[in-house]
Design an enzyme around this catalytic site. Structure first.
Site, PDB file in Angstrom:
ATOM      1  N   HIS A 117       6.622  22.058  29.825  1.00 39.41           N
ATOM      2  CA  HIS A 117       6.162  20.795  30.412  1.00 39.41           C
ATOM      3  C   HIS A 117       7.316  20.036  31.057  1.00 39.41           C
ATOM      4  CE1 HIS A 117       7.272  20.035  26.216  1.00 39.41           C
ATOM      5  NE2 HIS A 117       7.573  18.796  26.544  1.00 39.41           N
ATOM      6  N   HIS A 125       0.506   5.908   0.776  1.00 40.79           N
ATOM      7  CA  HIS A 125      -0.365   6.993   1.273  1.00 40.79           C
ATOM      8  C   HIS A 125       0.296   8.341   1.051  1.00 40.79           C
ATOM      9  CE1 HIS A 125       2.094   5.661   4.677  1.00 40.79           C
ATOM     10  NE2 HIS A 125       1.411   4.535   4.705  1.00 40.79           N
ATOM     11  N   GLU A 182       4.565  18.228  20.237  1.00 42.51           N
ATOM     12  CA  GLU A 182       5.104  16.925  20.670  1.00 42.51           C
ATOM     13  C   GLU A 182       3.977  15.906  20.780  1.00 42.51           C
ATOM     14  OE1 GLU A 182       7.567  17.119  24.148  1.00 42.51           O
ATOM     15  OE2 GLU A 182       7.247  15.031  24.690  1.00 42.51           O
ATOM     16  N   HIS A 215       0.843  -1.187   0.000  1.00 37.72           N
ATOM     17  CA  HIS A 215       0.000   0.000   0.000  1.00 37.72           C
ATOM     18  C   HIS A 215       0.882   1.241   0.000  1.00 37.72           C
ATOM     19  CE1 HIS A 215       1.093  -0.158   4.234  1.00 37.72           C
ATOM     20  NE2 HIS A 215       0.721   1.104   4.344  1.00 37.72           N
ATOM     21  N   GLU A 250       8.847  10.504  22.270  1.00 35.27           N
ATOM     22  CA  GLU A 250       8.300  11.809  21.914  1.00 35.27           C
ATOM     23  C   GLU A 250       8.644  12.079  20.456  1.00 35.27           C
ATOM     24  OE1 GLU A 250      10.375  13.743  25.342  1.00 35.27           O
ATOM     25  OE2 GLU A 250      11.482  14.834  23.794  1.00 35.27           O
TER      26      GLU A 250
HETATM   27 MN    MN Z   1       1.830   2.514   5.530  1.00 38.32          MN
HETATM   28 MN    MN Z   2       9.049  17.506  25.617  1.00 40.84          MN
END
Ligand code: MN
Ligand code: MN
Length: 387
Positions: free
Chosen positions: A327, A105, A288, A103, A341
């Protein structure tokens, strides 16, 4: 009202929305005590929380499971977590031999292998191919538009896919079976120079995931392209990368500087030991998107103008932090907290609060914050790992 009951021999303390100073009051129900136990900072927010930050957490356990012979998938996109516009994530598992079909995308695909092994394949616009096996802690990156496939090997596998568009859905991609099913048979006949009868048994709809045999060795499946293989590897061994060690854990950073094909997704694999904390910081270049792999933690996001909100996270959760918002992530459990992250960027960038303060004239910091001598002394002793 009962304050405790017995579950598997362990006393269960039913938490109440009452702060230590007495603010709040008992919740006599209806309520979901298990969720309240998992989210102590939602039930009794820190007094510093304030304002209207939207939801910044979603659990894969609260999403639709797509079950197929050969594996399963579930996703967290902007439909489930509306603030997460930059990236979307898919959690997928393939059985031994199970195939995520051929596939492609419109978005690029970044991936982290959680457990097990898989064989991945792709081809670039110059006819150069890529066929490789990936294992725990390995990444792959398929640039937008390039065709690819994933197949579970001996023990099957589970992985996280990250796409550089929050509105992506893995249930809405371009797949080879779907294209065959929606192309007139006489066109397939002309395209391949074969009679229409050669296409009698093709699937009549998108296959998505299917069960196949476990393939033989990589060497046995080698396909020689006259144009060679892709010049930049689509695979990167992140967990094998030497980590930056910090007192509370470790971090492995990956972006286009050490994984050159990954031009739209940068990431860090972070380990926080019990009692440790990912210090106060922000990212100047991108939102993030977090995925919690093990353990549990909490994060407060500071949005400016007095706005802050605290969330609890555990394995299988996704967290989100809008660009530049402050944060931290604190390990609130007894096990090591591992999380990923991800950022829609070619570069990983962050600004440490401590480092910023330590690199600013001390008098300015002192007078701005009415800072104590202890704080100023600590800033003078700040040390950072050399990245
Ligand atoms: Mn894929
Ligand atoms: Mn961070």
């Amino acid at each position: 009202m009962k304050n405790s009951s017995n579950t598997n021999g362990k006393p269960l303390i039913i938490p109440q929305p009452i702060r230590k100073d007495g603010a709040g009051g008992p919740d006599l129900g209806p309520r979901d005590v298990m969720r309240d136990l998992q989210n102590p900072d939602m039930l009794v927010p820190p007094v510093t929380d304030n304002g209207l930050l939207p939801n910044l957490r979603m659990s894969f356990s609260d999403t639709h499971m797509q079950l197929n012979h050969g594996g399963w998938s579930r996703e967290i996109t902007v439909r489930d977590l509306p603030i997460a516009t930059t990236l979307a994530g898919v959690n997928m598992s393939l059985t031994p031999g199970g195939v995520r079909e051929l596939h492609w995308h419109q978005q690029s695909e970044w991936a982290y292998m959680i457990w097990g092994t898989a064989r991945i394949t792709s081809v670039d616009p110059s006819g150069r191919n890529f066929i490789a096996d990936v294992g725990p802690g390995d990444l792959w990156f398929f640039p937008k538009g390039l065709p690819h496939s994933i197949q579970g090997l001996d023990d099957g596998c589970e992985f996280l896919l990250v796409f550089d568009d929050g509105s992506f859905s893995d249930l809405n991609t371009l797949s080879i079976s779907d294209w065959f099913a929606h192309t007139p048979k006489e066109v397939l006949s002309v395209n391949f120079g074969l009679p229409e009868s050669a296409f009698q048994s093709i699937p009549t709809e998108q296959v998505y995931i299917f069960q196949d045999q476990v393939p033989d060795s990589l060497a046995s499946q080698e396909v020689q392209s006259p144009y060679g293989t892709v010049p930049l590897s689509f695979k990167h061994r992140l967990l094998a990368q030497k980590p930056i060690i910090t007192p509370g854990g470790s971090v492995r950073i990956v972006d286009s500087t050490n994984f050159p094909i990954s031009t739209t997704v940068a990431a860090a694999l972070v380990e926080i030991k019990p009692g440790g904390m990912r210090e106060l910081h922000w990212h100047p270049n991108a939102d993030e998107w977090q995925y919690y792999l093990t353990g549990q933690g909490r994060m407060t996001v500071f949005g400016g103008n007095g706005i802050a909100r605290t969330f609890d996270y555990r394995a299988g959760d996704v967290g989100y932090v809008p660009i530049a918002m402050g944060h931290y992530i604190e390990n609130t459990g007894t096990d090591t907290l591992w999380f990923l992250e991800m950022f829609r960027s070619d570069r990983f960038e962050d600004i440490s609060l401590n480092q910023w303060m330590a690199l600013t004239p001390e008098e300015l910091v002192r007078d701005n914050l009415n800072a104590s001598p202890e704080l100023l002394h600590a800033l003078r002793k700040e040390k950072w790992p050399v990245v």
